[in-house]
Design a protein around this motif. Structure first.
Motif, PDB file in Angstrom:
ATOM      1  N   ASP A 134       1.123  -3.540   0.713  1.00  0.00           N
ATOM      2  CA  ASP A 134       2.223  -3.915   1.601  1.00  0.00           C
ATOM      3  C   ASP A 134       3.461  -3.164   1.130  1.00  0.00           C
ATOM      4  N   VAL A 135       3.863  -2.132   1.876  1.00  0.00           N
ATOM      5  CA  VAL A 135       4.956  -1.258   1.448  1.00  0.00           C
ATOM      6  C   VAL A 135       5.978  -1.141   2.578  1.00  0.00           C
ATOM      7  N   GLN A 136       7.132  -1.749   2.388  1.00  0.00           N
ATOM      8  CA  GLN A 136       8.223  -1.712   3.363  1.00  0.00           C
ATOM      9  C   GLN A 136       7.730  -2.118   4.754  1.00  0.00           C
ATOM     10  N   ASP A 137       7.731  -1.191   5.702  1.00  0.00           N
ATOM     11  CA  ASP A 137       7.378  -1.532   7.079  1.00  0.00           C
ATOM     12  C   ASP A 137       5.904  -1.318   7.385  1.00  0.00           C
ATOM     13  N   TRP A 138       5.102  -1.047   6.352  1.00  0.00           N
ATOM     14  CA  TRP A 138       3.721  -0.655   6.605  1.00  0.00           C
ATOM     15  C   TRP A 138       2.740  -1.453   5.753  1.00  0.00           C
ATOM     16  N   ILE A 139       1.527  -1.562   6.259  1.00  0.00           N
ATOM     17  CA  ILE A 139       0.396  -2.089   5.497  1.00  0.00           C
ATOM     18  C   ILE A 139      -0.633  -0.972   5.421  1.00  0.00           C
ATOM     19  N   PHE A 140      -1.103  -0.688   4.201  1.00  0.00           N
ATOM     20  CA  PHE A 140      -2.065   0.388   3.991  1.00  0.00           C
ATOM     21  C   PHE A 140      -3.376  -0.185   3.467  1.00  0.00           C
ATOM     22  N   LEU A 141      -4.464   0.175   4.104  1.00  0.00           N
ATOM     23  CA  LEU A 141      -5.795  -0.137   3.581  1.00  0.00           C
ATOM     24  C   LEU A 141      -6.290   1.114   2.871  1.00  0.00           C
ATOM     25  N   ASN A 142      -6.330   1.064   1.546  1.00  0.00           N
ATOM     26  CA  ASN A 142      -6.741   2.217   0.751  1.00  0.00           C
ATOM     27  C   ASN A 142      -8.196   2.082   0.318  1.00  0.00           C
ATOM     28  N   PHE A 143      -8.886   3.208   0.277  1.00  0.00           N
ATOM     29  CA  PHE A 143     -10.316   3.204  -0.013  1.00  0.00           C
ATOM     30  C   PHE A 143     -10.640   3.857  -1.356  1.00  0.00           C
ATOM     31  N   ASP A 144      -9.616   4.270  -2.100  1.00  0.00           N
ATOM     32  CA  ASP A 144      -9.827   4.847  -3.427  1.00  0.00           C
ATOM     33  C   ASP A 144      -8.576   4.600  -4.254  1.00  0.00           C
TER      34      ASP A 144
END
Length: 281
Positions: A200-210
């Motif tokens: 959860d980074v500022q205005d974004w949600i990132f689904l990371n795979f590595d």
């Protein structure tokens, strides 16, 4: 008659037979508008038709195969076979248009689920194309009706390696095979893998795979869209550690990524790779 055209003719005959045999099971179980009828006079491509009144209709939810960059549409057998099948199913026939979201796209084309009339029951065109492996499923944030029904048909076609699913060009991509994704930028792709981290980074949600987010494949979600995922019963933080399948347009931001704007783009998978039942809102 060449081998390619004999195969295409056989495919058309098979689709026509399937359409007659499908009966009442051809209708998807999803919320759509009342039908509006027209007659198909032209096939523009494997996902677009023209009606007698001049309307252009996109078969929303069923993305026809596209050739690699630099290859003519008519030279790419998959796109030609889908176009031929769509012509056999619809040209000169009365069809019903039913809407499950926005009626038109930015070009003014109608975005409808299309049903061929005249049989014991209407024949769902998108369902037929996806079932025969002649189209992949896609959805839009403002037009996602019938996606679950189409995904079921797609999974069956993929398992049976029908149509385009027999080609490595259209295979589901492995989320950790990052080096192979750069050439896919700007194309519609389906990617599968285990979510290592939900950030959860500022205005974004990132689904990371590595572990290295600067290089790995990432699913990018604007926080303004997160509410739609929650309302659909898809809790984004809970995806950490789970296998998922995501579909959309491949971009390159540090590494390869797909932006997800609505929950229908993401399937949560069982350990054997099959999709779980859609969550209850």
């Amino acid at each position: 008659m060449g081998i390619r055209w004999r195969l295409a003719l056989g495919l058309v005959l098979l689709l026509c037979w399937a359409g007659k045999a499908l009966g009442a099971e051809g209708a998807p179980d999803c919320a759509l508008s009342e039908p509006e009828q027209g007659t198909v006079v032209q096939i523009v491509d494997g996902e677009t038709i023209t009606l007698a009144d001049g309307s252009t209709v996109r078969l929303v939810g069923a993305k026809a195969p596209r050739p690699p960059s630099g290859t003519a549409e008519v030279d790419w057998s998959f796109s030609q076979e889908t176009r031929d099948a769509l012509e056999a199913l619809t040209k000169g026939k009365t069809v019903s248009l039913r809407f499950g979201g926005s009626r038109t796209d930015r070009h003014g084309y109608l975005m409808a689920q299309v049903f061929v009339e005249g049989g014991p029951s209407p024949l769902w065109v998108q369902g037929e194309l996806v079932s025969e492996g002649l189209a992949r499923v896609y959805s839009l944030s403002d037009n996602a009706a019938c996606t679950d029904a189409l995904l079921e048909r797609e999974e069956e076609a993929r398992t049976a390696r029908r149509g385009l699913w027999a080609s490595g060009f259209y295979r589901v991509r492995d989320a950790v095979a990052v080096d192979r994704m750069r050439r896919l930028t700007g194309t519609y792709q389906i990617v599968e893998g285990g979510v290592l981290e939900v950030a959860d980074v500022q205005d974004w949600i990132f689904l990371n795979f590595d572990e290295d987010w600067r290089k790995d494949f990432t699913v990018v979600i604007d926080k303004s869209d997160a509410k739609a995922f929650a309302e659909a019963g898809l809790d984004l933080p809970s995806l950490e550690g789970k296998p998922i399948r995501v579909r959309g347009w491949m971009e390159w931001r540090y590494g390869p990524s797909i932006t997800a704007t609505h929950p229908e783009q993401i399937e949560v998978l069982e350990e054997d790779g099959t999709a779980k039942s859609p969550p209850s809102p």
